[in-house]
Design a protein around this motif. Sequence first.
Motif, PDB file in Angstrom:
ATOM      1  N   THR A  86      15.330  88.313 133.094  1.00 39.90           N
ATOM      2  CA  THR A  86      14.981  87.025 133.686  1.00 39.90           C
ATOM      3  C   THR A  86      15.456  86.904 135.129  1.00 39.90           C
ATOM      4  OG1 THR A  86      16.999  86.046 132.761  1.00 39.90           O
ATOM      5  CG2 THR A  86      14.992  85.849 131.450  1.00 39.90           C
TER       6      THR A  86
ATOM      7  N   SER B 102      19.744  77.915 132.739  1.00 35.89           N
ATOM      8  CA  SER B 102      18.631  77.303 132.013  1.00 35.89           C
ATOM      9  C   SER B 102      17.973  78.292 131.051  1.00 35.89           C
ATOM     10  CB  SER B 102      17.596  76.760 132.991  1.00 35.89           C
ATOM     11  OG  SER B 102      17.076  77.800 133.794  1.00 35.89           O
ATOM     12  N   THR B 103      18.208  79.585 131.259  1.00 34.73           N
ATOM     13  CA  THR B 103      17.659  80.623 130.378  1.00 34.73           C
ATOM     14  C   THR B 103      18.603  80.952 129.229  1.00 34.73           C
ATOM     15  OG1 THR B 103      18.580  82.287 131.875  1.00 34.73           O
ATOM     16  CG2 THR B 103      16.279  81.690 132.199  1.00 34.73           C
TER      17      THR B 103
ATOM     18  N   ARG C 260      17.875  83.023 125.988  1.00 29.70           N
ATOM     19  CA  ARG C 260      17.501  84.445 125.999  1.00 29.70           C
ATOM     20  C   ARG C 260      18.321  85.288 126.975  1.00 29.70           C
ATOM     21  NH1 ARG C 260      14.665  79.979 128.215  1.00 29.70           N
ATOM     22  NH2 ARG C 260      13.533  80.555 130.107  1.00 29.70           N
ATOM     23  N   CYS C 261      18.971  84.695 127.980  1.00 26.96           N
ATOM     24  CA  CYS C 261      19.729  85.517 128.926  1.00 26.96           C
ATOM     25  C   CYS C 261      20.912  86.164 128.210  1.00 26.96           C
ATOM     26  CB  CYS C 261      20.186  84.705 130.126  1.00 26.96           C
ATOM     27  SG  CYS C 261      21.481  83.492 129.783  1.00 26.96           S
TER      28      CYS C 261
ATOM     29  N   GLU D 126      15.432  72.448 132.535  1.00 23.90           N
ATOM     30  CA  GLU D 126      15.518  73.830 132.088  1.00 23.90           C
ATOM     31  C   GLU D 126      14.213  74.582 132.288  1.00 23.90           C
ATOM     32  OE1 GLU D 126      16.894  73.955 128.091  1.00 23.90           O
ATOM     33  OE2 GLU D 126      18.942  73.361 128.609  1.00 23.90           O
ATOM     34  N   ASP D 127      13.100  73.881 132.153  1.00 27.91           N
ATOM     35  CA  ASP D 127      11.801  74.528 132.312  1.00 27.91           C
ATOM     36  C   ASP D 127      11.382  74.630 133.777  1.00 27.91           C
ATOM     37  OD1 ASP D 127      11.565  74.912 129.646  1.00 27.91           O
ATOM     38  OD2 ASP D 127      10.069  73.371 129.284  1.00 27.91           O
TER      39      ASP D 127
ATOM     40  N   VAL E 113      10.038  84.253 133.171  1.00 28.58           N
ATOM     41  CA  VAL E 113      11.211  83.452 132.807  1.00 28.58           C
ATOM     42  C   VAL E 113      11.681  83.738 131.380  1.00 28.58           C
ATOM     43  CG1 VAL E 113      10.780  81.612 134.441  1.00 28.58           C
ATOM     44  CG2 VAL E 113       9.765  81.478 132.183  1.00 28.58           C
TER      45      VAL E 113
ATOM     46  N   LYS F 104      11.011  82.605 128.332  1.00 26.04           N
ATOM     47  CA  LYS F 104      11.242  81.599 127.285  1.00 26.04           C
ATOM     48  C   LYS F 104      10.698  82.079 125.939  1.00 26.04           C
ATOM     49  CE  LYS F 104      10.620  76.699 126.292  1.00 26.04           C
ATOM     50  NZ  LYS F 104       9.913  75.459 126.674  1.00 26.04           N
TER      51      LYS F 104
ATOM     52  N   SER G 169      13.096  83.553 123.203  1.00 27.81           N
ATOM     53  CA  SER G 169      14.042  82.763 122.430  1.00 27.81           C
ATOM     54  C   SER G 169      13.809  83.031 120.951  1.00 27.81           C
ATOM     55  CB  SER G 169      13.853  81.274 122.711  1.00 27.81           C
ATOM     56  OG  SER G 169      14.012  81.005 124.091  1.00 27.81           O
TER      57      SER G 169
END
Length: 966
Positions: A83, A142-143, A146-147, A384-385, A565, A567, A570
């Motif tokens: 990301t 904000s990631t 998944r980060c 976050e998005d 990004v 998302k 997740s």
Amino acid sequence: MRRAIERPHGTADAAAVIAVLREARCGEVAADAGRRAQYAADASNYRQVPLAVVFPRHRQHVINAVAACRRLGVPITSRGAGTSTSGQAVGSGVVLDFSRHYNRILALDGAAETATVEPGVVLDDLQAAAAEHGLLFGPDPSTHSRCTLGGMIGNNACGSHSVAWGRTADNVLELEVLTYRGTVLTVGEMTQREIEAATAEGGERGRLIGALHRLAMENLAALRTGLGRFPRQVSGYALENLLPEHRFNLARALVGSEGTCAVILSATVRLVRPPPARTLVVLGFTDACAAADAVPVLLEHRLLALEGLDRALTDIVTRPVTRAAIDTLPQAQAWLFAELGGTAEEVAESARALTATAERTAGFTGAETVADPERIRRLWRIREDGAGLATRLPDGSEAWPGWEDAAVPPAQLGSYLRGFTALLERYNLRGAVYGHFGEGCLHVRVNFDFTTEHGTSLFRAFITDAAELVTAHGGSLSGEHGDGQARSELLPLMYGPEIITVFERFKDIWDPDNGLNPGMIVRALPVDGNLRVSPRRTALPLTTVLPFHADGGDFAKATRRCVGVGKCRSVEPRGDVMCPSYRVTRDEKDSTRGRARVLYEMTQGEVITDGWRSTEVRDVLDLCLSCKGCSVDCPVGVDVATYKSEFLHHHYRHRLRPASHYSMGWLPLLARSAARMPRLINAITTSRFAPLLKRLGGIAAERAMPQFAEQTFLSWFRKRPSPGPAPRGPVMLWVDSFNNHFSPGVLRAGVAVLENAGYQVLVPDGTQCCGLTWITTGQLGVARRIARRTTAALRPALDAGMPVVGLEPSCTAALKSDLPELLDGDPYARSLAQATVNLAELLIGDASDWEPPQAGVRSISQTHCHQHATVGFDADAELLRRMGVDNTVLNSGCCGLAGNFGFERGHYEVSVAAGEQALLPAVRAAAPGTVALADGFSCRTQIAQQTDRTATHLAELIAQALPPRP
């Protein structure tokens, strides 16, 4: 001094590298075109196609992989979730992906408030484990869903709560690292005595520590005056941590080094204890600059977070749930989200005091204190998005990172933002501003044009001027995302030659062979090189059936909606559907991003060379459930289900298709024949011939075949006496193939409910179909012919303004979204889309004065994926509330069956595993008497086949509660 290979690798080099890696026992090694395409980009503007991707499973695999690459002189790029917005997670050598397997929590000590983790651990997984001890890891990008911790350490990630809990560097205690030359060492704080002892020991560890200590001692003044001037000064190497007053902390010096100095084997981090209560104060301002001006005085209060966003970002949002949250914001053109923590009494008082301070600032327009946790979650989701939302401006034009991450001391934020706004205007560029206002860090995606030489030149000129602007304000080119290829070349504008030389020496001490992520931070790759979109590459001339209006009819542009990004990576639903198969396999190829990347590379014709005929693309799309979740859950609206239909249409054109495309793609037509002899067909499909039939039809052997109803709904409806006109007038009931042939009781219940609500129920003439099964299998020519016949049959109803009510969510969604695309420009297709509603929408809207029966039951409900992607569940929830139903909406994502997907051979395990993540356990655990609501035929089938419960359609629940007819 030998430097790592930085030229394009030939096929001989690639073959040698792959052979050595596989012999070296490095874990899973992949070098096929599909894998290389998936890892050619991260979340930045940059693209480098790797030689191979390695997925280590444990520590020794990492050591073996580095040793193999060192023998060959091949560069290594460490990667977490990919990301990164600056290009440091892509490279032309070997990519080590730690996220898939090397992702364990090795230890968590609640008393010491520490955790030791492997670099591939996802932040949310650490947070979940820490929460069991009442703790959390402070940095929260904000990631966070998944980060990975390794990626956060590589970039010195911060997140929204760094105002209170600091950057990743502030929360790292020790690192176990591996150098390119194979030395393993654990680093952290060191006393002078420990430094002297390590140097005296000699060896590679002693050489490293001694050389790094001398570097610090020789440059004390430069490190003290040039580095660490404010918290978000993340650009370059964090060498201020080598100063004696910082206890020569090598771990913190390596945080933010972007994998250029060492490979992380494990990390020990500090955890924090959050306050018992939190509240969110939303502050409105006349513009983003006024919000920025207010920051210094607001920081006098003890805040957990102070985030900002402007109207340009919120105007982009179309997702109904998020749009609804935006509509509740105070009237303003920009907002600050201030989070406060403490006891319930303390946060209430702090909120009042903060609001009073804000009221005295220029440009303040209003405030609201939000205490409802669900609403707070929805508001934070807007922020976050942001990284995804901001990539498409309101007019649909593309916007890109590139100047995405600059930071200045908070006192300079207003001045810097005004200067930056003027710079955008001077270059005739636009971008939506948001970010960590409380720490002076702004994120913005700018509408650079990378498709022309002029646009690319303008990009370089703009970011050079932007670098000079931020430097003039005492700021940093990067405030948390690292320099990567996006900013490393510009670092001399910020630091000058003395510190740049120190940076180079630091890199050379750790990595004299330049084998780790070359071209990042020092000896930089050009900021306008390796661009993912470039005028020097010509996309293949691919003609599409579907119009792709939102992307100007350009399929390549549609696929590059994915900006990375991530998302879709997740693994917890959190109210989303995307991406069911990734949640099962946790493999990049099964993510929305992985599929979009391979499709994009197909349009470029370099890595994927055979266009629509590509087997790599076919294989990467195989586990796509066509659930449509990504079309709404992806912040940028990547719609892989549509891309898949388009691809399959061309891939199999004039070729033999998989058997399932005939058995299930043509199911509506086959079902009409079966309806003439349902008992015989049911007997055959449950007999000893069933395995053969499944094999011939491409159907999973494990799946039970649905049983045809002895009487279709249409047969029943056309034989019943017509009740005649009704007070509310006529309504057209859409008779979908699934309910008509397999569960006609659902449609009969729908008739009972609609008539009780005062409607005259009509059905279309003949036997019509929405064409969904042909769409999902990519038989778009047939689907278009069926769509034309459907709209023709419904013209009289549409001309009369009659509502069309669908009871099967997948078919309703097809009428609303797919038919207008198939019949592009057909006014009746557009009218049909506008006229189509589900049962709850009609009863809550047009028949809002109707009193629904009281059911008085408890239920759990599964929202169908296509309903989630089109209209959501709000109308259903309101109707259930009016009926007195105690309903819980399951946060379950996709049921896993998804039409033909779960019936196809080779998909059974993934299909069931998707259902087992949340839905199926929740149904089994429901108390006796609890109604399992599921409007989708697939959802009900999955529940019936995998549990001992039977699911109920909303129409059936209402019909059962209706009083008996006189």
